[in-house]
Design a protein around this motif. Structure first.
Motif, short mmCIF file in Angstrom:
data_model
loop_
_atom_site.label_atom_id
_atom_site.label_comp_id
_atom_site.label_asym_id
_atom_site.label_seq_id
_atom_site.Cartn_x
_atom_site.Cartn_y
_atom_site.Cartn_z
N SER A 21 -7.16 2.06 -2.67
CA SER A 21 -8.18 1.39 -1.87
C SER A 21 -8.73 0.17 -2.59
O SER A 21 -8.95 -0.89 -2.00
N LYS A 73 0.84 -1.20 0.00
CA LYS A 73 0.00 0.00 0.00
C LYS A 73 0.87 1.25 0.00
O LYS A 73 0.63 2.21 -0.74
N TYR A 107 1.26 4.29 -3.01
CA TYR A 107 1.18 5.74 -2.80
C TYR A 107 2.44 6.44 -3.29
O TYR A 107 2.37 7.54 -3.85
N SER A 114 -3.86 7.07 -7.22
CA SER A 114 -4.89 7.83 -6.52
C SER A 114 -5.39 7.06 -5.31
O SER A 114 -5.24 5.83 -5.22
N ARG A 115 -6.00 7.77 -4.38
CA ARG A 115 -6.51 7.15 -3.15
C ARG A 115 -7.54 6.07 -3.47
O ARG A 115 -7.53 4.98 -2.87
N ASN A 116 -8.42 6.36 -4.43
CA ASN A 116 -9.45 5.38 -4.80
C ASN A 116 -8.83 4.13 -5.43
O ASN A 116 -9.27 3.02 -5.17
#
Length: 306
Positions: A35, A21, A25, A30-32
């Motif tokens: 996730s 993870k 980053y 992107s955060r989406n």
């Protein structure tokens, strides 16, 4: 380091997932996206239930998914897990995606029409949800992603141009003059002199789920099917309207920020209604009593002569 870890333990752990993870980053995903990848890897990890990672286990998971997920969803999940194995330097564990024939028609029950979009905007105005009405128009008239709304600022409205940064790539989004006018008037009424226009009270970008909830509120009042009403469908409507006018996929791909025109084609798919009308205009189905086949016609004439 990761390869030795897996070879020694052959088990996917939360610590290893956390490392991956962090890597995603650092790669500026992107955060989406992050996730989504982590959710899929955890789904595979749950299937393994602490068992040893083997190619046959991954194939078994792939087969199990086919009973509950669509082919596109399965391929998306496999891509996430394959990326994880690439990071672990274990390409031999990767599995092939399902082969999917490209669809040429979209699902009419999911297609938001221009008329329905206008009803949503008018309903939002009538319900005094002015910010929501402007948000709908901003996405639909520019084709931006929901995650890119944060780049629609007071400064962008003044220049008529928004510099949108997505996945490390920057593109200029031009704002239609009418949109500039209504957004400028909204900024003045709300005292927004700089920064984001669509944000929370704490100054953070609006969350995708909150926007979705607000849009769902309009469905019944605007008499639009809820399955058609979600933020990304506004981007699809922009693409379809633009393509109907210009028939230029390359330019549309630039406007949408697509690296691959194949992705843009998905946005321009039609439900097939126009295609059916075109087939009907060809007039190759004869209504009423059919004319006799040529062979039948010859036989009947011979009988009459005899």
């Amino acid at each position: 380091m990761q390869r030795n870890y897996v070879e020694e333990t052959a088990v996917i752990t939360e610590e290893l997932i956390a490392e991956y993870k962090s890597y995603l980053y650092k790669e500026e995903k992107s955060r989406n996206t992050v996730s989504k990848y982590i959710r899929d890897i955890r789904a595979f990890s749950a299937f393994m239930d602490g068992g040893l990672v083997r190619k046959e286990n991954i194939l078994a998971w792939k087969e199990k998914l086919q009973a509950t997920h669509s082919p596109a969803s399965i391929n998306s999940m496999l891509a996430a897990v394959n990326g994880f194995f690439d990071w672990l330097q274990l390409p031999e564990l990767k599995v092939k995606p399902l082969k999917i024939q490209r669809e040429i028609f979209s699902k009419p029950e999911k297609e938001l029409t221009r008329t329905e979009y206008l009803r949503l905007v008018e309903t939002a105005e009538r319900e005094h949800r002015h910010r929501l009405a402007l948000l709908l128009q901003t996405i639909c008239s520019t084709g931006i992603r929901v995650s890119e709304l944060k780049y629609i600022t007071a400064e962008a409205v003044k220049t008529g141009r928004a510099a949108v940064d997505c996945k490390g790539k920057t593109r200029i989004v031009l704002l239609p003059s009418e949109l500039v006018r209504v957004l400028g008037r909204y900024c003045s009424s709300q005292g927004i002199g700089k920064g984001m226009i669509f944000c929370t009270k704490n100054g953070k970008p609006l969350d995708r789920s909150n926007i979705w909830k607000e849009m769902k509120y309009l469905c019944e009042r605007a008499k639009v099917e809820p399955d058609k009403v979600f933020p990304h469908n506004l981007r699809h409507l922009f693409a379809k309207v633009y393509y109907e006018m210009e028939k230029d996929l390359s330019k549309l791909a630039d406007l949408l920020g697509h690296a691959n025109v194949a992705t843009t084609r998905i946005y321009t798919m039609e439900s097939g209604v126009k295609h059916v009308r075109q087939l009907e205009r060809m007039g190759l189905v004869f209504a009423g009593k059919q004319k006799p086949h040529n062979d039948d016609y010859v036989v009947n004439n011979r009988k009459r002569r005899n």
